[in-house]
Design a protein around this motif. Sequence first.
Motif, PDB file in Angstrom:
ATOM      1  N   THR A 447      33.982  14.817  70.533  1.00 35.57           N
ATOM      2  CA  THR A 447      33.468  14.130  71.720  1.00 35.57           C
ATOM      3  C   THR A 447      31.969  14.418  71.805  1.00 35.57           C
ATOM      4  N   LEU A 448      31.273  13.712  72.690  1.00 34.95           N
ATOM      5  CA  LEU A 448      29.838  13.936  72.827  1.00 34.95           C
ATOM      6  C   LEU A 448      29.560  15.354  73.318  1.00 34.95           C
ATOM      7  N   HIS A 449      30.372  15.852  74.235  1.00 36.35           N
ATOM      8  CA  HIS A 449      30.214  17.231  74.697  1.00 36.35           C
ATOM      9  C   HIS A 449      30.391  18.210  73.552  1.00 36.35           C
ATOM     10  N   ASP A 450      31.398  17.985  72.714  1.00 34.17           N
ATOM     11  CA  ASP A 450      31.657  18.914  71.615  1.00 34.17           C
ATOM     12  C   ASP A 450      30.616  18.791  70.512  1.00 34.17           C
ATOM     13  N   LEU A 451      30.015  17.619  70.382  1.00 37.94           N
ATOM     14  CA  LEU A 451      28.976  17.414  69.375  1.00 37.94           C
ATOM     15  C   LEU A 451      27.782  18.327  69.633  1.00 37.94           C
ATOM     16  N   VAL A 452      27.523  18.664  70.894  1.00 34.58           N
ATOM     17  CA  VAL A 452      26.402  19.542  71.230  1.00 34.58           C
ATOM     18  C   VAL A 452      26.879  20.970  71.504  1.00 34.58           C
ATOM     19  N   SER A 453      28.178  21.243  71.284  1.00 35.65           N
ATOM     20  CA  SER A 453      28.742  22.554  71.616  1.00 35.65           C
ATOM     21  C   SER A 453      29.391  23.256  70.427  1.00 35.65           C
ATOM     22  N   PHE A 454      29.596  22.547  69.336  1.00 37.75           N
ATOM     23  CA  PHE A 454      30.283  23.124  68.179  1.00 37.75           C
ATOM     24  C   PHE A 454      29.578  22.713  66.889  1.00 37.75           C
ATOM     25  N   GLU A 455      29.555  23.619  65.931  1.00 39.53           N
ATOM     26  CA  GLU A 455      29.082  23.280  64.590  1.00 39.53           C
ATOM     27  C   GLU A 455      30.232  23.183  63.606  1.00 39.53           C
ATOM     28  N   ALA A 456      31.350  23.799  63.943  1.00 45.22           N
ATOM     29  CA  ALA A 456      32.531  23.769  63.074  1.00 45.22           C
ATOM     30  C   ALA A 456      33.711  23.216  63.858  1.00 45.22           C
ATOM     31  N   LYS A 457      34.600  22.546  63.160  1.00 42.86           N
ATOM     32  CA  LYS A 457      35.806  22.012  63.798  1.00 42.86           C
ATOM     33  C   LYS A 457      36.746  23.160  64.159  1.00 42.86           C
ATOM     34  N   ASN A 473      30.254  17.249  60.274  1.00 41.62           N
ATOM     35  CA  ASN A 473      30.144  16.759  61.644  1.00 41.62           C
ATOM     36  C   ASN A 473      28.719  16.405  62.058  1.00 41.62           C
ATOM     37  N   ILE A 474      27.732  16.875  61.306  1.00 36.88           N
ATOM     38  CA  ILE A 474      26.312  16.683  61.642  1.00 36.88           C
ATOM     39  C   ILE A 474      26.110  17.040  63.114  1.00 36.88           C
ATOM     40  N   SER A 475      26.456  18.262  63.441  1.00 37.51           N
ATOM     41  CA  SER A 475      26.391  18.717  64.831  1.00 37.51           C
ATOM     42  C   SER A 475      25.622  20.027  64.909  1.00 37.51           C
ATOM     43  N   TRP A 476      25.169  20.328  66.126  1.00 34.15           N
ATOM     44  CA  TRP A 476      24.527  21.611  66.418  1.00 34.15           C
ATOM     45  C   TRP A 476      25.048  22.082  67.766  1.00 34.15           C
ATOM     46  N   ASN A 477      25.385  23.352  67.855  1.00 35.07           N
ATOM     47  CA  ASN A 477      26.040  23.864  69.060  1.00 35.07           C
ATOM     48  C   ASN A 477      25.075  24.246  70.184  1.00 35.07           C
ATOM     49  N   SER A 478      23.797  24.000  70.008  1.00 33.63           N
ATOM     50  CA  SER A 478      22.773  24.258  71.036  1.00 33.63           C
ATOM     51  C   SER A 478      22.544  25.740  71.291  1.00 33.63           C
ATOM     52  N   GLU A 481      28.402  28.910  69.850  1.00 33.70           N
ATOM     53  CA  GLU A 481      29.574  28.135  69.425  1.00 33.70           C
ATOM     54  C   GLU A 481      30.624  28.114  70.534  1.00 33.70           C
ATOM     55  N   GLY A 482      30.951  26.906  70.994  1.00 33.75           N
ATOM     56  CA  GLY A 482      32.009  26.747  71.974  1.00 33.75           C
ATOM     57  C   GLY A 482      31.575  27.076  73.391  1.00 33.75           C
ATOM     58  N   ALA A 483      32.533  27.519  74.175  1.00 38.35           N
ATOM     59  CA  ALA A 483      32.279  27.784  75.595  1.00 38.35           C
ATOM     60  C   ALA A 483      31.174  28.820  75.759  1.00 38.35           C
ATOM     61  N   SER A 484      30.312  28.576  76.738  1.00 37.22           N
ATOM     62  CA  SER A 484      29.187  29.477  76.983  1.00 37.22           C
ATOM     63  C   SER A 484      28.877  29.490  78.477  1.00 37.22           C
ATOM     64  N   THR A 485      28.373  30.626  78.956  1.00 37.83           N
ATOM     65  CA  THR A 485      27.899  30.734  80.331  1.00 37.83           C
ATOM     66  C   THR A 485      26.385  30.914  80.374  1.00 37.83           C
ATOM     67  N   GLU A 486      25.743  30.919  79.219  1.00 36.61           N
ATOM     68  CA  GLU A 486      24.302  31.128  79.154  1.00 36.61           C
ATOM     69  C   GLU A 486      23.580  29.897  79.669  1.00 36.61           C
TER      70      GLU A 486
END
Length: 701
Positions: A447-457, A473-478, A481-486
């Motif tokens: 999903t678009l949210h996961d595209l900016v939140s995950f680098e690996a499936k 995936n050509i993605s970057w987790n910003s 990786e995954g859930a973050s509170t930062e």
Amino acid sequence: MKGTIQTRPGSPLPLGAQQTPQGINFALFSRHAETVSLVIALPDSAAGQMLFPLDPAVHKTGDVWHILLVNAPPTLRYGYRISGPDQHGHAYDATRILLDPYARALDGGAWGERRPALGTAPCCRIDHESYDWEGDRPLGTPIQDTIIYELHVRGFTRHPSSGLSCPGTFRGLSEKIGYLQDLGITAVELLPVAEFDENETLFTHPTSHAPLRNYWGYNPLLFGAPKAAYASAPASVLNEFRDMVKALHRAGIELFLDVVCNHTAEGGAGGQSTSFRGIDNRIYYLLDPWDGSHLNFSGCGNTCNCNHPVTRHLIVDMLRWWVVEMHVDGFRFDLASILNRGPEGAILADPPVVELLAEDPVLAQTKIIAEPWDAAGLYQVGSFSSSRRWAEWNGRFRDDVRAFMCGRPGTVPALATRIAGSSDLYRKHGRGPCNSINFITSHDGFTLHDLVSFEAKHNEANGEGNRDGDNNNISWNSGAEGASTEAGVLAMRERRIRSFAVILLLSNGVPMLVAGDELGRSQGGNNNAWNQDNETSWLDWRLVQKNSALLRFFRLLIALRKRHPVFRRTGFYPEAAAGSGSPEIGWFGQHGRPADWGGNDQALGVLLKGAATPGQAEDDFFIMLNGSANAPALFSVPPPPTRSGRHWRRIIDTAAIPPLDINLAAEGSMVSSGRHLSVPAMACVVLQTATLQGFRTRRRP
């Protein structure tokens, strides 16, 4: 009861079951069958099954077997028993009761209920109920004005938060049309709704060991029967589907179907015969000429012989039925490159079925969209067909935009080409930007949210040891990786989602969104949720309130696209505007320099000159994009290219805190020409020209 049913020879056309003034006519193609029997079951189940053997001397014309039943109730169920030669490439089994490829509905209960009758009892139903369309007609939305919203019928409303009495159904979708209207999309594209068996998969959840389901439905039993389990009352599936289409049309929304005619649910050597295989395996499927096994270009065990005259006419007849009887407006063809393969799998220069679909007079106003690749590596983005009728899912748009927004250097030239409509792919043969279906996400992938939140499936829940799904995936987790509170990571993710949306909706071509991307929906990093019939895939409607600022951004961005023709061109940009010498589009790098086509600059400015129309002056736009993950980009704001007395106003800033992330021009802050404007990392700023009249001052933070 059988004594009251009389038989007549019947007619070979039309294929399928048709109620006529004389009775019900049944017609079935099978070239190699030796015996064919019609099997029916009456509404009174106590009567059991009735068999009507077809005498080839009476009930056969050419390769079509046919019979007319007089005094038979239209509520009967039917199927066929067929025997034939036990030779190379044939797969006859007279113990099976087969589905009619032309059946318009099947028996079925609620979602998840087992269907033991498949193959053992008559399951096909006749489309016999009348329906009042109340004057409904195709909307005919111009392709350049189309904004597609891809969704899953069940997943769109199944979540308890939908608050519906019939969640996960066609009726449930109808009850959410107001939301779609407010969002502003013009077309809904449904994942497969043709009959499939959700219980066919053998995978189980790795920890609970609960059986998983074929949630997506890309494994059709038939091509033209809407899935009974998607109706609140399965016996009324045909009219419930029609109700949904009529309601969508009243709201100004077209309906597209994702159709799978490249393979069927019968699988390969270990699959069960439910229809095509037991009717004429050598006609309907591509077979290895040496051993008669199924060729597998679909990745699902078999491949339909789409360019055989019988199969291609079945496909066209199916589409005609969806258009004429169900008022469908368009089709997306799954793994469409299979339509370009010949009898032994070779790629054809002029595939008959592709031309037939483009030239069929009944489908002439219907939108047809190809997924221009298949599971065997054939990739035809830009070259699927030379016909202007065929649009294509532009996988190059997806990949090039993702690469830029991942901070990869050297991606500016490709990004510019995609924003301008992909002329490198579609200028040939007189095609244009509207042959490109632009998308960044689809049902298949993050999903678009996961595209900016995950680098690996993270597909462990699929039961395949995380081996399934694409690794590229050509993605970057910003930054995490995954859930973050930062706070910094979350802000970067929100900024990038908005920047992706701007690129998608302000590029030339036809944009496609995925349901829930406008709400920040996540699948927890699962990029292949085909068997996740649970909250991983269902749309959580609580996000409407939780992520209301993101939803507002999408709504206003869609409205901006719809207001300005400069984003909806039907032709590619010329080198210069006729007679003026002023380009209709200009490209800029940082500090007012020309765009960096050969270096590693990660910034791009796009100046769009609005086209003046009689009585209306179209606005100009300057779009500034920064693909760097770390550094701001400094742009020099050029003067507006058209008309005096107009000034730049900032209407979009994806790094700004909502509601300052997007505004109408009258509310935007003024930006002077020549000013150096800093665009933060991974952000996008859009300026629009407007007059000072009606300008409302807003202080920026």
